[in-house]
Design a protein around this motif. Structure first.
Motif: not given
Lengths: 336, 146
Positions: A228-256
């Motif tokens: 998610x990105x907060x398009x406008x700083x400190x405006x909680x209504x401006x959170x917008x989803x950029x993308x999602x990672x669905x990764x049965x094969x990638x097997x993520x441990x943690x975003x860094x």
């Protein structure tokens, strides 16, 4: 024919994208350049322009038993390469923030010390100023309810403000902030649909960002993350989803970390590090595994910023506390 | 719709034609067109004809937007001489063509980053306004940087 002088704008533009090391030498070119290169306005311009063109990251691996290793790395050719390595001590009883105060032209370290026996006690706060070399106590305000954070969840410094991923005792997530100039704490709320799941705060380019873990069952289903990105700083209504990672094969441990364009740098379960290209849905391996089996460690990544803001430490030997602060600064990319 | 053409004049009084819709990539020209239609010749008193020819070549490029970044880089790379790049940067500044200005400055920065002081002065046409004594004093102060 007399040599025609170049317009100041061209000179300033060129200087603002030179490496700090070249600029330190260039102070001798003429009087005007010394004044220019020493001015806080130029230092800020250089910090922005140079680092924009030369995005670099640190990779750290923390050994739970002893010390921490930091590697200086580049990310421009989609692969990490070693530059340097150092080991530093890492105290577990406190979370820290670090940033540059461009009003007082000073680096500050803020330290949150928690009472290990009781999470319901607010942290004790100490602020170190590199210019004065003194630690001062700062009151933690009563109205910031989300004040728990972990030392290994690195801060993000953005807009002159330190941001930590924080949670309260319910537990629900929020962003705890510390303005490096005014030294005031505040809280940025997430909208309701974001608070329930595990979140981490990052920066993506010019926006505050968050990675949300929406895995139902970490063990079986592989992880799924939303960025998610907060398009406008400190405006909680401006959170917008950029993308999602669905990764049965990638097997993520943690975003860094997130890159400027929102791409995710993440660690896999086998400890390899990958960079996820969210436009193509593909990823590249950027950092091979060097961890022995059974060795428990934690990996993290932070931005490496080259800065002209010099530390006036002179020839005096800094005390232990100052050294600790300087280590933080070195991580941020300050050259002593 | 017929394409409108503008005429630009270099400092050595040479005339160059360019289609208006391409010329308005320059913010300076765009503002002139907005104000008075820019029917007459637009003079560029600081830009010589060789440089202006390069700028026109740049403005006339037929590049897909997603390849534009690479094109600008390649464009300045192929004109890798510092004096040419500086002329180009100055022209891009006067004409307010940000991408070209940034790319030219970036290339110059890359070329001079390891230069000695004397080489930097020569490349950027700066005169040393310090006496040898003054230079030594300041060199001593910043000794650790050398």
């Amino acid at each position: 024919m007399a040599v025609e002088l170049l317009p100041d704008e061209v000179i300033v533009e060129i200087l603002s994208i030179l490496p700090a090391e070249s600029l330190l030498r260039c102070r001798l070119v003429c009087k005007w350049w010394l004044t220019l290169i020493s001015s806080s306005k130029f230092k800020l311009m250089h910090l922005h322009n140079f680092n924009q063109l030369n995005p670099r990251y640190f990779v750290g691996r923390l050994d739970y038993f002893a010390s921490e290793e930091w590697f200086c790395v580049h990310l421009d050719d989609e692969a990490f390469s070693f530059d340097d390595s150092t080991q530093i001590e890492f105290p577990f009883d406190r979370s820290r923030g670090f940033g540059y105060d461009n009003i007082s032209d000073d680096y500050k370290v803020v330290s949150l010390i928690y009472d290990a026996s009781s999470l319901s006690t607010r942290p004790k706060v100490e602020v170190y100023s590199v210019k004065t070399g003194i630690w001062r106590e700062v009151m933690f305000p009563d109205n910031v309810l989300c004040y728990c954070t972990f030392p290994m969840w690195l801060q993000v410094f953005f807009n002159g403000v330190v941001h930590w991923t924080a949670f309260d005792l319910t537990p629900s997530f929020s962003i705890m902030t510390f303005d490096i100039t005014t030294e005031l704490f505040e809280q940025i709320q997430f909208p309701e649909f974001l608070t329930e799941k595990y979140l981490r705060v990052f920066v993506a380019g010019e926006s505050l960002a968050a990675v949300q873990d929406v895995t139902l069952d970490r063990v079986d289903s592989g992880s799924t993350y939303r960025v998610w990105v907060m398009k406008e700083y400190k405006n909680p209504a401006s959170w917008t989803m950029l993308y999602h990672v669905k990764n049965a094969d990638v097997n993520l441990r943690e975003p860094l970390r997130l890159r400027n364009n929102g791409d995710m740098i993440a660690e896999l379960k086998n400890r390899d590090m990958i960079m996820f290209n969210h436009n193509e849905g593909s990823y590249v391996n950027v950092f091979g595994d060097s961890v022995e089996e059974g060795f428990d460690c934690r990996t993290y990544v932070d931005r490496f910023q080259e800065s002209l803001a010099l530390l006036d430490v002179g020839d005096s030997v800094p005390n232990e506390e100052a050294m600790e602060a300087l280590m933080m600064i070195e991580k941020q990319g300050m050259r002593l | 719709m017929s394409k409108k053409t503008l005429t630009l004049m270099s400092k050595d009084k040479q005339l160059f034609n360019i289609e208006e819709h391409l010329a308005v990539q320059s913010v300076t020209i765009r503002n002139m067109v907005k104000e008075d239609g820019a029917s007459s010749v637009i003079p560029l008193p600081r830009v010589d004809s060789e440089t202006l020819a390069l700028v026109i070549e740049y403005l006339n490029r037929q590049q897909a937007p997603e390849e534009d970044e690479d094109y600008v880089k390649k464009f300045v790379d192929e004109r890798g001489e510092i004096p040419t790049l500086l002329e180009l940067a100055q022209a891009a500044l006067d004409l307010d063509i940000k991408k070209l200005m940034d790319a030219a400055c970036m290339k110059v920065a890359d070329l001079i980053k390891d230069f000695t002081l004397e080489e930097v002065r020569e490349a950027l046409r700066i005169e040393n306004d310090r006496t040898p004594e003054e230079e030594k004093a300041i060199r001593d102060e910043f000794q650790w940087a050398f």
